[in-house]
Design an enzyme around this catalytic site. Sequence first.
Site, short mmCIF file in Angstrom:
data_model
loop_
_atom_site.label_atom_id
_atom_site.label_comp_id
_atom_site.label_asym_id
_atom_site.label_seq_id
_atom_site.Cartn_x
_atom_site.Cartn_y
_atom_site.Cartn_z
N SER A 97 0.83 -1.13 -0.07
CA SER A 97 0.01 0.05 0.03
C SER A 97 0.77 1.23 -0.11
CB SER A 97 -0.91 -0.12 1.26
OG SER A 97 -1.82 -1.23 1.21
N LYS A 172 -7.31 1.59 -2.41
CA LYS A 172 -6.89 1.38 -1.01
C LYS A 172 -6.75 2.54 -0.28
CE LYS A 172 -5.25 -1.28 2.13
NZ LYS A 172 -4.00 -1.92 2.12
N LYS A 240 0.82 5.32 8.42
CA LYS A 240 1.28 5.97 7.16
C LYS A 240 0.22 5.89 6.02
CE LYS A 240 2.19 2.49 4.64
NZ LYS A 240 1.70 1.73 3.50
#
Length: 299
Positions: A97, A172, A240
């Site tokens: 990701s 995502k 993140k």
Amino acid sequence: MSQNVAFIGLGIMGLPMAKNLVNAGFTVTGFNRSQKAIDDLVAAGGQGASSVAEAVKDADVVITMVPDSPDVEAVVTGEEGVFANAKAGALWVDNSSIRPDVSVHLAEAARAAGLRPLDAPVSGGEAGAIDGVLSIMVGGEPADFEAAQGVLNAVGKTIVLVGPSGSGQTVKAANQLIVAANIQALSEAVVFLEAYGVDTDAAIKVLGGGLAGSKVLDQKAQKILDREFAPGFRLALHNKDMGIVTSAAREAGVVLPLGALVAQLVTSTVASGDGALDHSGLFRGVQRLSGKVEAPVPA
């Protein structure tokens, strides 16, 4: 169906995914920074490599599953990286990701190197990886997506091509926004219920049967009630991802008021020392704000 798969990154998600590929009949060669994960893959029937270059040299499909954008760049570029050592025509499937703009840039570099790139981040956590039922959102060319069906079906259940390169990472990011907001809301609900002495097990059961029900509630409520925060997906990684969401939203000129707030709450929980916990550990952040701090969770 391509048979030789190189799997780079055998972490919480990567190792069970690689094992599922072995079980599906692929010849899987794995590389990881820690030797133990490689040994675990070998014990499950896979093969180990001492470098990225060694892992990918005979691969029909190269899969990368590493934590962040710089990590992906590190394993695919350079003399020892994927692009310089994988054979022409190989599929490169990035299950990491990362930032959508980085994904687009790396896809262009992969094509220049003669590879066929797909950004294919996954959702479903450790349990989904173990059971082989991950949701996979894929960006890339339709022909490459079709060619990757064998490996994708071995690790996932809901597999959708969502657009050109970078689109998988964009979807995502949206996924991580929804998940974080749901975990935050669930955490607040449990703190609220406990403050009134409600039977929380009963409350979660009835909430799960109504409109408040969700996969987040199904998978995370019991962890919160049990104060059991062993990582299926670490808060530091979700932090993140929320940075990716807020940055990409700013670049697109769209406003995500709830997303921005949840991102700050995730950062606060990580800054308080809980980054290694499962993202259900957001509950501890709500406890702190409510003056109900509990003892630190053992590392």
